[in-house]
Scaffold this motif. Structure first.
Motif, PDB file in Angstrom:
ATOM      1  N   ALA A 358       9.748  11.381  -6.895  1.00 41.28           N
ATOM      2  CA  ALA A 358       8.420  10.757  -6.822  1.00 41.28           C
ATOM      3  C   ALA A 358       8.546   9.251  -6.651  1.00 41.28           C
ATOM      4  CB  ALA A 358       7.616  11.090  -8.079  1.00 41.28           C
ATOM      5  N   ASN A 359       9.528   8.649  -7.325  1.00 46.58           N
ATOM      6  CA  ASN A 359       9.772   7.209  -7.184  1.00 46.58           C
ATOM      7  C   ASN A 359      10.230   6.887  -5.770  1.00 46.58           C
ATOM      8  OD1 ASN A 359      11.853   4.735  -7.478  1.00 46.58           O
ATOM      9  ND2 ASN A 359      10.263   4.541  -9.043  1.00 46.58           N
ATOM     10  N   HIS A 363       8.262   4.586  -2.592  1.00 44.74           N
ATOM     11  CA  HIS A 363       8.837   3.486  -1.822  1.00 44.74           C
ATOM     12  C   HIS A 363       8.821   3.778  -0.324  1.00 44.74           C
ATOM     13  CE1 HIS A 363      10.023   1.086  -5.233  1.00 44.74           C
ATOM     14  NE2 HIS A 363      10.685   2.091  -5.774  1.00 44.74           N
ATOM     15  N   ILE A 364       9.075   5.033   0.050  1.00 52.16           N
ATOM     16  CA  ILE A 364       9.000   5.398   1.466  1.00 52.16           C
ATOM     17  C   ILE A 364       7.596   5.137   1.994  1.00 52.16           C
ATOM     18  CG2 ILE A 364       9.113   7.318   3.105  1.00 52.16           C
ATOM     19  CD1 ILE A 364      11.297   8.551   1.302  1.00 52.16           C
ATOM     20  N   GLU A 365       6.586   5.586   1.258  1.00 54.94           N
ATOM     21  CA  GLU A 365       5.196   5.384   1.676  1.00 54.94           C
ATOM     22  C   GLU A 365       4.873   3.899   1.824  1.00 54.94           C
ATOM     23  OE1 GLU A 365       2.955   7.311  -1.340  1.00 54.94           O
ATOM     24  OE2 GLU A 365       3.627   9.342  -0.792  1.00 54.94           O
ATOM     25  N   HIS A 399       8.651  13.575   3.546  1.00 57.17           N
ATOM     26  CA  HIS A 399       8.064  12.280   3.889  1.00 57.17           C
ATOM     27  C   HIS A 399       8.402  11.855   5.309  1.00 57.17           C
ATOM     28  CE1 HIS A 399       7.632  11.990  -0.527  1.00 57.17           C
ATOM     29  NE2 HIS A 399       6.665  11.150  -0.263  1.00 57.17           N
ATOM     30  N   GLY A 400       9.012  12.740   6.072  1.00 57.64           N
ATOM     31  CA  GLY A 400       9.284  12.455   7.471  1.00 57.64           C
ATOM     32  C   GLY A 400      10.448  11.536   7.731  1.00 57.64           C
ATOM     33  N   ILE A 455       0.810  -1.524  -3.544  1.00 59.89           N
ATOM     34  CA  ILE A 455       2.247  -1.337  -3.720  1.00 59.89           C
ATOM     35  C   ILE A 455       2.560  -0.699  -5.070  1.00 59.89           C
ATOM     36  CG2 ILE A 455       4.488  -2.505  -3.838  1.00 59.89           C
ATOM     37  CD1 ILE A 455       3.273  -2.455  -1.041  1.00 59.89           C
ATOM     38  N   TYR A 456       1.942  -1.211  -6.159  1.00 55.16           N
ATOM     39  CA  TYR A 456       2.228  -0.677  -7.490  1.00 55.16           C
ATOM     40  C   TYR A 456       1.325   0.487  -7.864  1.00 55.16           C
ATOM     41  CZ  TYR A 456       4.239  -5.393  -7.708  1.00 55.16           C
ATOM     42  OH  TYR A 456       4.926  -6.550  -7.435  1.00 55.16           O
ATOM     43  N   ARG A 457       0.282   0.735  -7.075  1.00 58.50           N
ATOM     44  CA  ARG A 457      -0.704   1.797  -7.319  1.00 58.50           C
ATOM     45  C   ARG A 457      -1.435   1.606  -8.646  1.00 58.50           C
ATOM     46  NH1 ARG A 457       1.730   2.747  -2.927  1.00 58.50           N
ATOM     47  NH2 ARG A 457       1.726   4.809  -1.932  1.00 58.50           N
ATOM     48  N   ALA A 458      -1.634   0.359  -9.017  1.00 57.04           N
ATOM     49  CA  ALA A 458      -2.410   0.059 -10.217  1.00 57.04           C
ATOM     50  C   ALA A 458      -3.891   0.280  -9.946  1.00 57.04           C
ATOM     51  CB  ALA A 458      -2.171  -1.392 -10.646  1.00 57.04           C
ATOM     52  N   ALA A 459      -4.659   0.487 -11.025  1.00 57.34           N
ATOM     53  CA  ALA A 459      -6.110   0.547 -10.876  1.00 57.34           C
ATOM     54  C   ALA A 459      -6.649  -0.819 -10.482  1.00 57.34           C
ATOM     55  CB  ALA A 459      -6.749   1.033 -12.175  1.00 57.34           C
TER      56      ALA A 459
END
Length: 556
Positions: A358-359, A363-365, A399-400, A455-459
Motif C-alpha cells: 500500500a505504501n 508513491h507510484i500514484e 499499478h501499471g 501527496i500525503y493524503r491528509a484531510a
C-alpha cells in the motif's frame, strides 16, 4: 562477508584526471584534491553552457524504515549498469553530513559493490564544502550581533532575528541557547539556537545557484530579521554577501569522484530531504547533463518528501525535466510497512509484503501524478523468497508498472543491467508530460494544503496561531510565487513516524513557517520534526576509531 569499507579499500581507482578525461575535461578543467577526487572549475562549468542535455533519471524510494531501502546504492548500481550497456552516464548525488555518520543513519556513498569512492573521504570531511557553508552561515550570524553591539544603525529588533547558527553535527543541547551572556563586553543577551548545517539556507542557496554571481545575489537576499515596524533586514543590508561568497567560492565547484567501476560521479551539496529540499546541486546536475547521455540522480528519503521537492522546487527553479522515476523498494521494508516487527523480518511472509505494498502503491500514484513513467527497483536482499517477490510484482502490475529485480549490491553494475534496460526503454519509448503539483500563482497556504492533501493524503493542514498571517505578510512583500518546502518526518505520510503504510484522512499540523528568501522557497515545519537532530542512545561514534595501521574502523 566483507564490509562496505573493506570493499571500498579494494577498489582499483583511476587517477582522477582519467575520469575527467572520460567526460571531455582537460587537466586544466579540474582542481585535484589528491589523486582520486577533484573539483570542476568555474571556467569549465561556464564552457558547458549551451550544450544539448542528456536524459535525467530520478531515483527515489518508499518511506524509509530501519530495514533499509538502498536508494543511494541503487543510484550507483543503475549508473554503473547504464554505462555497461553503452549509455554514457554520470551519477549525481549529495555529500554526506557528519551528523548521520556519527549518529545512526550512516553514510551517503552507496554500499556493497555499488559504491562511490573514496568512501571514507566522502563520508567525512571530503573537500571541505560543508565547512565552508558552516563558516559562511556563521559569519552572517556574527555580523548580526556585531552590528547590534556597535550601535545597531539598521534598527534590528533583537526579538525578531530569524538567523540562527549552524554546525554539522547532531547536538540536541544546542537547539535553544542564550547568547551574549557574561556582561556588556559580550554583547546583548538574546535567545537563539543552532540548526544542523544541512538545514542552513546557505546550503540551499549553494545547491540552487547557477554561478558565482547568482550565488552572491541569493546570499544578499537572505532575510535575517526585522525592525520593530517589521521592515525586513537582509544580508546585503549588513554588507555580508561579498565575504560569504568568498568563503563559498571553491565550495560552489562540483566534486568529481568515481564508482567502484570507474564511472564518473558528481557529489555536491547535501540538504536533507526531511528538513530541506533534499537534492544535489543544480550546477552539478546541469554540468553532468551537458557531458552525458544519461544522468542518474537521487532525491532524499521517500518520494513524498524528496521526489516532491525535487520536482516542485529544484526542477521548477532550474528548468529541468526528468525522463523517468525509479522507485526503490525492498521486501524487508515492505514487510515492515505491512506490520512485521523488525526482529521477524527473516521469516517469509508474502501477506505482509502485500499489505506493505500500500505504501509502494501510494508513491507510484504520486509520481504518475507528475506525468512521469515509473519503474520499481526491487533492491534484492538474501532471504527474499520467490513468493514475496511475486507479491511485490503483482502489486506493481496492478499499478501499471514493472518491478525489476536488481542485485547491484552483490554484483555491481552487472546486477542492475535489467533495470538499466527497462529505464532506457521507458526513457526512449515515451514522451514525458511532466508537470508540477501547483502553479507559481497559487497562494502559499494553498500550496501547503495541496501538498498535504494530494501527496500525503491528509484531510487538511492545520496552521498554528500566526502562521497564515505570516504567510500573508510574505505574499504582500513579494514572495507569493515561491514554492513550498515541507519539513516533516520521513518515516510516514503523516507527522507521526510510527504510522507506516498508506494512511489517509489525517491532519498535518504546521507549527512554524520560515522564509528562505535567498534560496527562493518557504519552509513549513510540521509536527515534531527538528532542524537540529540529536544523537541516539548508542551513537555510531562510539564504534569509530583508527586501527594499528591508521585506517578508519567502524565507519560501515
Amino acid at each position: 562477508m566483507m564490509t562496505d569499507i573493506q570493499i571500498a579499500r579494494q577498489a582499483v581507482k583511476l587517477p582522477i584526471a582519467e575520469v575527467a578525461a572520460g567526460l571531455g575535461l582537460s587537466p586544466a578543467d579540474i582542481l585535484p584534491y589528491g589523486h582520486d577526487k577533484a573539483k570542476i572549475t568555474h571556467a569549465a562549468i561556464a564552457a558547458l553552457q549551451g550544450r544539448a542535455p542528456g536524459r535525467l533519471v530520478l531515483v527515489t524510494a518508499i518511506n524509509p524504515t530501519p530495514a533499509g531501502e538502498g536508494k543511494t546504492t541503487t543510484t550507483v548500481g543503475l549508473g554503473d549498469a547504464l554505462n555497461r550497456i553503452g549509455k554514457r552516464t554520470t551519477i549525481c548525488i549529495r555529500e554526506a553530513s557528519l551528523g548521520p555518520n556519527f549518529g545512526m543513519k550512516g553514510g551517503a556513498a552507496g554500499g556493497g559493490r555499488a559504491q562511490i569512492v573514496p568512501m571514507e573521504d566522502m563520508n567525512l570531511h571530503f573537500t571541505g564544502d560543508f565547512h565552508a557553508i558552516t563558516s559562511a552561515h556563521n559569519l552572517l550570524a556574527a555580523m548580526i550581533d556585531n552590528h547590534i553591539y556597535w550601535g545597531n544603525e539598521l534598527n534590528i529588533d533583537s526579538r525578531r532575528i530569524a538567523w540562527r547558527r549552524v554546525m554539522d553535527m547532531n547536538d540536541r543541547a544546542l537547539r535553544d541557547v542564550a547568547l551574549g551572556l557574561g556582561g556588556v563586553a559580550n554583547g546583548f543577551p538574546r535567545q537563539s539556537g543552532f540548526d544542523i548545517t544541512v538545514a542552513s539556507e546557505v546550503m540551499a542557496i549553494l545547491c540552487l545557484a547557477r554561478d558565482l554571481a547568482d550565488l552572491q545575489d541569493r546570499l544578499g537576499r537572505i532575510v535575517i530579521g526585522y525592525t520593530r515596524d517589521r521592515t525586513p533586514i537582509t544580508a546585503r543590508d549588513l554588507q555580508a554577501d561579498g565575504a560569504m561568497t568568498v568563503l563559498l567560492k571553491d565550495a560552489l565547484q562540483p566534486n568529481l569522484v568515481q564508482t567502484l567501476e570507474n564511472n564518473p560521479a558528481l557529489v555536491h551539496g547535501g540538504p536533507f530531504g526531511n528538513i530541506a529540499h533534499g537534492c544535489n546541486s543544480v550546477i552539478a546536475t546541469r554540468a553532468a547533463l551537458a557531458m552525458s547521455d544519461y544522468v542518474v540522480t537521487e532525491a532524499g528519503f521517500g518520494a513524498d518528501l524528496g521526489a516532491e521537492k525535487f520536482l516542485d522546487i529544484k526542477c521548477r527553479m532550474a528548468g529541468l525535466t526528468p525522463s523517468v522515476a525509479v522507485l526503490v523498494a525492498t521486501i524487508r521494508a515492505l514487510k515492515m510497512n505491512g506490520g512485521t516487527a523488525r526482529a521477524d523480518l527473516g521469516h517469509q511472509d508474502a501477506a505482509a509484503v502485500t499489505r506493505g505494498c500500500a505504501n509502494l502503491g501510494r508513491h507510484i500514484e504520486n509520481l504518475h501524478g507528475f506525468g512521469l513513467p515509473v519503474v520499481v527497483a526491487l533492491n534484492h536482499f538474501d532471504g527474499d523468497s520467490p513468493a514475496e517477490i511475486a507479491a511485490l510484482q503483482d502489486c506493481c502490475a496492478a499499478h501499471g508498472v514493472k518491478a525489476i529485480l536488481a542485485r547491484h549490491w552483490a554484483e555491481g553494475g552487472a546486477g542492475a543491467e535489467d533495470l538499466a534496460r527497462e529505464v532506457t526503454a521507458l526513457v526512449e519509448g515515451n514522451s514525458v508530460d511532466f508537470h508540477k503539483l501547483y502553479p507559481d500563482t497559487m497562494p502559499l497556504w494553498q500550496k501547503i494544503e495541496t501538498i498535504c492533501t494530494r501527496i500525503y493524503r491528509a484531510a487538511h493542514a492545520e496552521a498554528a496561531p500566526g502562521v497564515r498571517e505570516q504567510l500573508a505578510r510574505w505574499e504582500e512583500a513579494g514572495h507569493a510565487k515561491m514554492p513550498v518546502c515541507i519539513a516533516k518526518t520521513q518515516y510516514s505520510f503523516t507527522t507521526d513516524p510510527a504510522i507506516r503504510g498508506a494512511p489517509e484522512g489525517h491532519i498535518i499540523p504546521v507549527r512554524e513557517v520560515r522564509l528562505n528568501a535567498g534560496a527562493g522557497f518557504v519552509v513549513a515545519i510540521c509536527g515534531e520534526i527538528m532542524t537540529m537532530p540529536g544523537l541516539p542512545s548508542r551513537p555510531a561514534a562510539q564504534t569509530i576509531t583508527l586501527d594499528a595501521e591508521g585506517q578508519v574502523e567502524g565507519l560501515f
